[in-house]
Design a protein around this motif. Structure first.
Motif, PDB file in Angstrom:
ATOM      1  N   GLY A   8       0.754  -1.095  -0.064  1.00 35.87           N
ATOM      2  CA  GLY A   8       0.288  -0.011   0.013  1.00 35.87           C
ATOM      3  C   GLY A   8       0.750   1.314  -0.045  1.00 35.87           C
ATOM      4  O   GLY A   8       0.371   2.409   0.208  1.00 35.87           O
ATOM      5  N   LYS A   9       2.064   1.304  -0.194  1.00 35.12           N
ATOM      6  CA  LYS A   9       2.945   2.537  -0.234  1.00 35.12           C
ATOM      7  C   LYS A   9       3.815   2.439  -1.503  1.00 35.12           C
ATOM      8  O   LYS A   9       4.251   1.282  -2.026  1.00 35.12           O
ATOM      9  CB  LYS A   9       4.179   2.342   0.998  1.00 35.12           C
ATOM     10  N   PRO A  10       3.941   3.413  -1.977  1.00 36.85           N
ATOM     11  CA  PRO A  10       4.752   3.410  -3.243  1.00 36.85           C
ATOM     12  C   PRO A  10       6.341   3.044  -3.074  1.00 36.85           C
ATOM     13  O   PRO A  10       6.844   3.258  -2.151  1.00 36.85           O
ATOM     14  CB  PRO A  10       4.798   5.154  -3.536  1.00 36.85           C
ATOM     15  N   MET A  11       6.471   2.505  -4.231  1.00 40.06           N
ATOM     16  CA  MET A  11       8.179   2.358  -4.252  1.00 40.06           C
ATOM     17  C   MET A  11       8.883   3.350  -4.566  1.00 40.06           C
ATOM     18  O   MET A  11       8.201   4.536  -5.101  1.00 40.06           O
ATOM     19  CB  MET A  11       8.241   1.281  -5.151  1.00 40.06           C
ATOM     20  N   LEU A  12      10.153   3.498  -4.299  1.00 40.03           N
ATOM     21  CA  LEU A  12      11.223   4.777  -4.757  1.00 40.03           C
ATOM     22  C   LEU A  12      12.384   3.992  -5.267  1.00 40.03           C
ATOM     23  O   LEU A  12      12.691   3.077  -5.211  1.00 40.03           O
ATOM     24  CB  LEU A  12      11.482   5.226  -3.329  1.00 40.03           C
ATOM     25  N   ILE A  13      12.628   5.107  -6.286  1.00 38.76           N
ATOM     26  CA  ILE A  13      13.883   4.753  -7.151  1.00 38.76           C
ATOM     27  C   ILE A  13      15.042   5.718  -6.558  1.00 38.76           C
ATOM     28  O   ILE A  13      14.730   7.065  -6.520  1.00 38.76           O
ATOM     29  CB  ILE A  13      13.614   4.753  -8.683  1.00 38.76           C
ATOM     30  N   SER A  14      16.099   4.886  -6.189  1.00 40.48           N
ATOM     31  CA  SER A  14      17.132   5.959  -5.500  1.00 40.48           C
ATOM     32  C   SER A  14      18.494   5.466  -5.907  1.00 40.48           C
ATOM     33  O   SER A  14      18.485   4.358  -6.229  1.00 40.48           O
ATOM     34  CB  SER A  14      17.112   6.075  -4.051  1.00 40.48           C
ATOM     35  N   ASN A  15      19.560   6.480  -5.655  1.00 43.32           N
ATOM     36  CA  ASN A  15      20.795   5.958  -5.751  1.00 43.32           C
ATOM     37  C   ASN A  15      21.812   6.311  -4.573  1.00 43.32           C
ATOM     38  O   ASN A  15      21.826   7.483  -4.427  1.00 43.32           O
ATOM     39  CB  ASN A  15      21.429   6.784  -7.299  1.00 43.32           C
ATOM     40  N   THR A  16      21.813   5.446  -3.871  1.00 43.07           N
ATOM     41  CA  THR A  16      22.320   5.749  -2.372  1.00 43.07           C
ATOM     42  C   THR A  16      23.662   4.996  -2.152  1.00 43.07           C
ATOM     43  O   THR A  16      24.123   3.945  -2.783  1.00 43.07           O
ATOM     44  CB  THR A  16      21.273   5.398  -1.300  1.00 43.07           C
ATOM     45  N   TRP A  17      24.603   5.389  -1.105  1.00 40.27           N
ATOM     46  CA  TRP A  17      25.536   4.601  -0.682  1.00 40.27           C
ATOM     47  C   TRP A  17      25.316   3.425  -0.045  1.00 40.27           C
ATOM     48  O   TRP A  17      26.184   2.601  -0.147  1.00 40.27           O
ATOM     49  CB  TRP A  17      26.466   5.653   0.402  1.00 40.27           C
ATOM     50  N   LEU A  51      10.426   8.032 -15.339  1.00 39.28           N
ATOM     51  CA  LEU A  51      10.292   6.709 -14.853  1.00 39.28           C
ATOM     52  C   LEU A  51      11.210   5.578 -15.717  1.00 39.28           C
ATOM     53  O   LEU A  51      11.994   5.040 -15.110  1.00 39.28           O
ATOM     54  CB  LEU A  51       9.078   6.011 -14.276  1.00 39.28           C
ATOM     55  N   ALA A  52      11.106   5.705 -16.940  1.00 41.52           N
ATOM     56  CA  ALA A  52      11.805   4.760 -17.778  1.00 41.52           C
ATOM     57  C   ALA A  52      13.247   5.190 -17.666  1.00 41.52           C
ATOM     58  O   ALA A  52      13.978   4.298 -17.655  1.00 41.52           O
ATOM     59  CB  ALA A  52      11.344   5.053 -19.246  1.00 41.52           C
ATOM     60  N   LYS A  53      13.478   6.480 -17.622  1.00 42.11           N
ATOM     61  CA  LYS A  53      15.146   6.825 -17.678  1.00 42.11           C
ATOM     62  C   LYS A  53      15.536   6.436 -16.182  1.00 42.11           C
ATOM     63  O   LYS A  53      16.559   5.863 -16.303  1.00 42.11           O
ATOM     64  CB  LYS A  53      15.287   8.356 -17.704  1.00 42.11           C
ATOM     65  N   ALA A  54      14.755   6.671 -15.010  1.00 38.03           N
ATOM     66  CA  ALA A  54      15.351   6.004 -13.818  1.00 38.03           C
ATOM     67  C   ALA A  54      15.352   4.619 -13.903  1.00 38.03           C
ATOM     68  O   ALA A  54      16.544   4.190 -13.578  1.00 38.03           O
ATOM     69  CB  ALA A  54      14.389   6.711 -12.791  1.00 38.03           C
ATOM     70  N   ARG A  55      14.451   3.889 -14.318  1.00 37.69           N
ATOM     71  CA  ARG A  55      14.735   2.418 -14.359  1.00 37.69           C
ATOM     72  C   ARG A  55      15.767   2.035 -15.397  1.00 37.69           C
ATOM     73  O   ARG A  55      16.219   0.719 -14.997  1.00 37.69           O
ATOM     74  CB  ARG A  55      13.268   1.891 -14.809  1.00 37.69           C
ATOM     75  N   SER A  56      16.334   2.828 -16.468  1.00 38.37           N
ATOM     76  CA  SER A  56      17.413   2.383 -17.378  1.00 38.37           C
ATOM     77  C   SER A  56      18.592   2.442 -16.478  1.00 38.37           C
ATOM     78  O   SER A  56      19.467   1.636 -16.932  1.00 38.37           O
ATOM     79  CB  SER A  56      17.484   3.190 -18.486  1.00 38.37           C
ATOM     80  N   CYS A  57      18.548   3.084 -15.350  1.00 41.22           N
ATOM     81  CA  CYS A  57      19.836   3.211 -14.602  1.00 41.22           C
ATOM     82  C   CYS A  57      20.045   2.127 -13.533  1.00 41.22           C
ATOM     83  O   CYS A  57      21.097   1.961 -12.937  1.00 41.22           O
ATOM     84  CB  CYS A  57      19.869   4.435 -13.972  1.00 41.22           C
ATOM     85  N   ILE A  58      18.811   1.455 -13.092  1.00 45.03           N
ATOM     86  CA  ILE A  58      18.993   0.298 -12.233  1.00 45.03           C
ATOM     87  C   ILE A  58      20.225  -0.717 -12.522  1.00 45.03           C
ATOM     88  O   ILE A  58      20.305  -1.243 -13.628  1.00 45.03           O
ATOM     89  CB  ILE A  58      17.391  -0.393 -11.848  1.00 45.03           C
ATOM     90  N   ASN A  59      21.037  -0.838 -11.262  1.00 47.27           N
ATOM     91  CA  ASN A  59      21.962  -1.596 -11.497  1.00 47.27           C
ATOM     92  C   ASN A  59      23.341  -1.389 -12.527  1.00 47.27           C
ATOM     93  O   ASN A  59      23.855  -1.982 -12.545  1.00 47.27           O
ATOM     94  CB  ASN A  59      21.619  -3.056 -11.794  1.00 47.27           C
ATOM     95  N   ARG A  60      23.031  -0.178 -13.068  1.00 50.79           N
ATOM     96  CA  ARG A  60      24.104   0.326 -14.144  1.00 50.79           C
ATOM     97  C   ARG A  60      24.727   1.460 -13.667  1.00 50.79           C
ATOM     98  O   ARG A  60      26.009   1.587 -13.909  1.00 50.79           O
ATOM     99  CB  ARG A  60      23.248   0.455 -15.489  1.00 50.79           C
ATOM    100  N   VAL A  61      24.164   2.357 -12.879  1.00 48.38           N
ATOM    101  CA  VAL A  61      24.918   3.659 -12.532  1.00 48.38           C
ATOM    102  C   VAL A  61      25.425   3.335 -11.041  1.00 48.38           C
ATOM    103  O   VAL A  61      24.416   2.889 -10.301  1.00 48.38           O
ATOM    104  CB  VAL A  61      23.770   4.844 -12.642  1.00 48.38           C
ATOM    105  N   LYS A  62      26.481   3.583 -10.802  1.00 43.63           N
ATOM    106  CA  LYS A  62      27.167   3.426  -9.542  1.00 43.63           C
ATOM    107  C   LYS A  62      27.030   4.877  -8.731  1.00 43.63           C
ATOM    108  O   LYS A  62      26.975   5.904  -9.342  1.00 43.63           O
ATOM    109  CB  LYS A  62      28.591   2.929  -9.617  1.00 43.63           C
ATOM    110  N   TYR A  63      26.822   4.768  -7.420  1.00 40.19           N
ATOM    111  CA  TYR A  63      26.772   5.910  -6.299  1.00 40.19           C
ATOM    112  C   TYR A  63      28.216   6.713  -6.409  1.00 40.19           C
ATOM    113  O   TYR A  63      29.228   5.907  -6.308  1.00 40.19           O
ATOM    114  CB  TYR A  63      26.219   5.325  -5.044  1.00 40.19           C
ATOM    115  N   ASP A  64      28.082   7.895  -6.550  1.00 37.48           N
ATOM    116  CA  ASP A  64      29.002   8.730  -6.327  1.00 37.48           C
ATOM    117  C   ASP A  64      28.789  10.054  -5.822  1.00 37.48           C
ATOM    118  O   ASP A  64      28.149  10.773  -6.740  1.00 37.48           O
ATOM    119  CB  ASP A  64      29.858   8.673  -7.751  1.00 37.48           C
ATOM    120  N   LEU A  65      29.187  10.241  -4.568  1.00 38.32           N
ATOM    121  CA  LEU A  65      28.996  11.465  -4.060  1.00 38.32           C
ATOM    122  C   LEU A  65      29.104  12.771  -4.838  1.00 38.32           C
ATOM    123  O   LEU A  65      28.693  13.677  -4.753  1.00 38.32           O
ATOM    124  CB  LEU A  65      29.308  11.705  -2.646  1.00 38.32           C
ATOM    125  N   PHE A  66      30.374  12.753  -5.335  1.00 38.93           N
ATOM    126  CA  PHE A  66      30.883  13.971  -6.283  1.00 38.93           C
ATOM    127  C   PHE A  66      30.645  13.589  -7.753  1.00 38.93           C
ATOM    128  O   PHE A  66      30.957  14.335  -8.842  1.00 38.93           O
ATOM    129  CB  PHE A  66      32.310  14.054  -5.908  1.00 38.93           C
TER     130      PHE A  66
END
Length: 66
Positions: A8-17, A51-66
């Motif tokens: 019952g809660k939305p899923m979130l797409i994030s890029n975190t440490w 959402l399509a652009k965010a999902r295309s990054c799943i497991n492909r874009v690495k987290y980098d603070l800078f």
């Protein structure tokens, strides 16, 4: 925020440490007991494209603070 839901809660797409990459996770996994605020914002790009652009990054874009 995703267009999908779990428990019952939305899923979130994030890029975190925590994951080191982009993931689509449940609200509780990301927000937990933290306080949060919801803000309405105007967007000119269709949510489906965002959402399509965010999902295309799943497991492909690495987290980098800078």
């Amino acid at each position: 925020m995703s267009d999908r839901a779990r428990d019952g809660k939305p899923m979130l797409i994030s890029n975190t440490w925590r994951n080191g990459t982009v993931k689509e996770e449940s609200w509780d996994q990301i927000v937990g007991n933290w306080k949060f605020e919801v803000h309405d914002i105007e967007i000119v790009t269709a949510p489906s494209l965002i959402l399509a652009k965010a999902r295309s990054c799943i497991n492909r874009v690495k987290y980098d603070l800078f």
